[in-house]
Design a protein around this motif. Sequence first.
Motif, PDB file in Angstrom:
ATOM      1  N   GLY A   1      39.646  43.139  35.117  1.00 45.45           N
ATOM      2  CA  GLY A   1      39.770  43.530  36.514  1.00 45.45           C
ATOM      3  C   GLY A   1      38.861  42.732  37.426  1.00 45.45           C
ATOM      4  O   GLY A   1      39.307  41.934  38.258  1.00 45.45           O
ATOM      5  N   GLY A   2      37.573  42.941  37.268  1.00 44.86           N
ATOM      6  CA  GLY A   2      36.607  42.228  38.100  1.00 44.86           C
ATOM      7  C   GLY A   2      36.285  40.841  37.593  1.00 44.86           C
ATOM      8  O   GLY A   2      35.531  40.113  38.239  1.00 44.86           O
ATOM      9  N   GLY A   3      36.864  40.456  36.439  1.00 45.71           N
ATOM     10  CA  GLY A   3      36.583  39.151  35.867  1.00 45.71           C
ATOM     11  C   GLY A   3      37.719  38.157  36.002  1.00 45.71           C
ATOM     12  O   GLY A   3      37.726  37.320  36.903  1.00 45.71           O
TER      13      GLY A   3
ATOM     14  N   LEU B   1      41.942  41.748  44.620  1.00 46.63           N
ATOM     15  CA  LEU B   1      41.544  43.006  45.252  1.00 46.63           C
ATOM     16  C   LEU B   1      41.960  44.197  44.399  1.00 46.63           C
ATOM     17  O   LEU B   1      41.183  45.156  44.216  1.00 46.63           O
ATOM     18  CB  LEU B   1      42.165  43.099  46.649  1.00 46.63           C
ATOM     19  N   LEU B   2      43.160  44.157  43.841  1.00 46.14           N
ATOM     20  CA  LEU B   2      43.605  45.228  42.954  1.00 46.14           C
ATOM     21  C   LEU B   2      42.757  45.279  41.679  1.00 46.14           C
ATOM     22  O   LEU B   2      42.396  46.362  41.203  1.00 46.14           O
ATOM     23  CB  LEU B   2      45.080  45.019  42.591  1.00 46.14           C
ATOM     24  N   GLY B   3      42.437  44.100  41.120  1.00 43.87           N
ATOM     25  CA  GLY B   3      41.618  44.068  39.919  1.00 43.87           C
ATOM     26  C   GLY B   3      40.217  44.601  40.143  1.00 43.87           C
ATOM     27  O   GLY B   3      39.697  45.382  39.332  1.00 43.87           O
TER      28      GLY B   3
ATOM     29  N   ALA C   1      40.360  48.356  40.508  1.00 43.64           N
ATOM     30  CA  ALA C   1      40.473  49.010  39.203  1.00 43.64           C
ATOM     31  C   ALA C   1      39.129  49.024  38.481  1.00 43.64           C
ATOM     32  O   ALA C   1      38.751  50.031  37.863  1.00 43.64           O
ATOM     33  CB  ALA C   1      41.522  48.298  38.350  1.00 43.64           C
ATOM     34  N   CYS C   2      38.389  47.914  38.574  1.00 41.37           N
ATOM     35  CA  CYS C   2      37.057  47.865  37.970  1.00 41.37           C
ATOM     36  C   CYS C   2      36.127  48.888  38.622  1.00 41.37           C
ATOM     37  O   CYS C   2      35.349  49.565  37.939  1.00 41.37           O
ATOM     38  CB  CYS C   2      36.494  46.450  38.100  1.00 41.37           C
ATOM     39  N   PHE C   3      36.221  49.019  39.924  1.00 41.64           N
ATOM     40  CA  PHE C   3      35.398  50.002  40.641  1.00 41.64           C
ATOM     41  C   PHE C   3      35.745  51.420  40.189  1.00 41.64           C
ATOM     42  O   PHE C   3      34.854  52.252  39.968  1.00 41.64           O
ATOM     43  CB  PHE C   3      35.630  49.850  42.145  1.00 41.64           C
ATOM     44  N   PHE C   4      37.027  51.700  40.027  1.00 42.56           N
ATOM     45  CA  PHE C   4      37.472  53.036  39.627  1.00 42.56           C
ATOM     46  C   PHE C   4      36.987  53.385  38.220  1.00 42.56           C
ATOM     47  O   PHE C   4      36.403  54.454  37.987  1.00 42.56           O
ATOM     48  CB  PHE C   4      38.998  53.100  39.698  1.00 42.56           C
ATOM     49  N   PHE C   5      37.217  52.489  37.259  1.00 41.94           N
ATOM     50  CA  PHE C   5      36.829  52.778  35.883  1.00 41.94           C
ATOM     51  C   PHE C   5      35.308  52.776  35.708  1.00 41.94           C
ATOM     52  O   PHE C   5      34.789  53.502  34.853  1.00 41.94           O
ATOM     53  CB  PHE C   5      37.471  51.773  34.935  1.00 41.94           C
ATOM     54  N   SER C   6      34.608  51.988  36.497  1.00 39.65           N
ATOM     55  CA  SER C   6      33.141  52.012  36.428  1.00 39.65           C
ATOM     56  C   SER C   6      32.604  53.342  36.941  1.00 39.65           C
ATOM     57  O   SER C   6      31.638  53.897  36.387  1.00 39.65           O
ATOM     58  CB  SER C   6      32.558  50.860  37.253  1.00 39.65           C
TER      59      SER C   6
END
Length: 282
Positions: free
Chosen positions: A122-124, A164-166, A169-174
């Motif tokens: 996601g963030g990577g 932005l979507l990735g 998603a990283c923000f949500f799962f973190s």
Amino acid sequence: MGGGAGGLPCSSQLPAAVPSHWVGAPFLQRSGAVMQLFPWKQPRNTPRVLLLQSQSRLLLSFPCRSVMCVGRCSRIVGPCLLVLGMLSVLASILLLFPGGAWQYLVDGHISRRAKIMPGTWGGGVMVLLAATHITAVGWRCACCSDCGTRRNAFLSVVLSKLALLGSAACFFFSGLGLTDGPLCLYNTTEPSNGLVWDYPFVDTPGDRGLADSYLFYPSTWSTCLEPVGIVAWHVTFFSLLLLISAAEMLLTFLQIINGCAGCLCGFCEGKEAGLSRVPGVR
């Protein structure tokens, strides 16, 4: 030494070392501010070619300067996203090795949020793909210079939306990872269970609110017996992923706006570069 109109030296009377296309450059340097701010108020002896080029430069560069400089913004956003993307991948990988030990990964004693590895995909990866293209567009790399600035800007908008979507998603799962807490070995309150591998800080519905979360009570972190220091490790890297993904969302949103501006008016450097070839126009 004879002179032309308005006291200008004729090109035929200039020394051989001075190119003839330098004629009229002193007039532009002398009245440059007037020509840019008030193109209708020009000295009568200003060469007509320089006057028209000055006015064209002002009119063509106005739309881009009024919005933003697309190329300069990309040169800032792209490298920042590259750094954030690599940090996100690193933090997500380190979550798989609590305390730097690998045996917990082999035994499967890793929290479910860490196994998802949102910072990697996601963030990577999704952010790094967009960051590579944005950086290439900003610095005019050879792989992107032949496909048109507006098409590059449009492609950067598409990739930025995916990034932005990735990052979202990283923000949500973190955030879920911080809420659930780590998977660890701890001693339950029930004598029949003893030591178990579970999530001691997971809240049951209606149990307690955010104010009573383990994040605000470090004294409860000693509940986890193994891995050693797992709570601090878990909180540190998931918090880092949370901050990184928030910064990525902000930068990708700015790049979407920047790319839309590039689709409308292109790169202002390209317009200025074409006019800068005119003799005497800086």
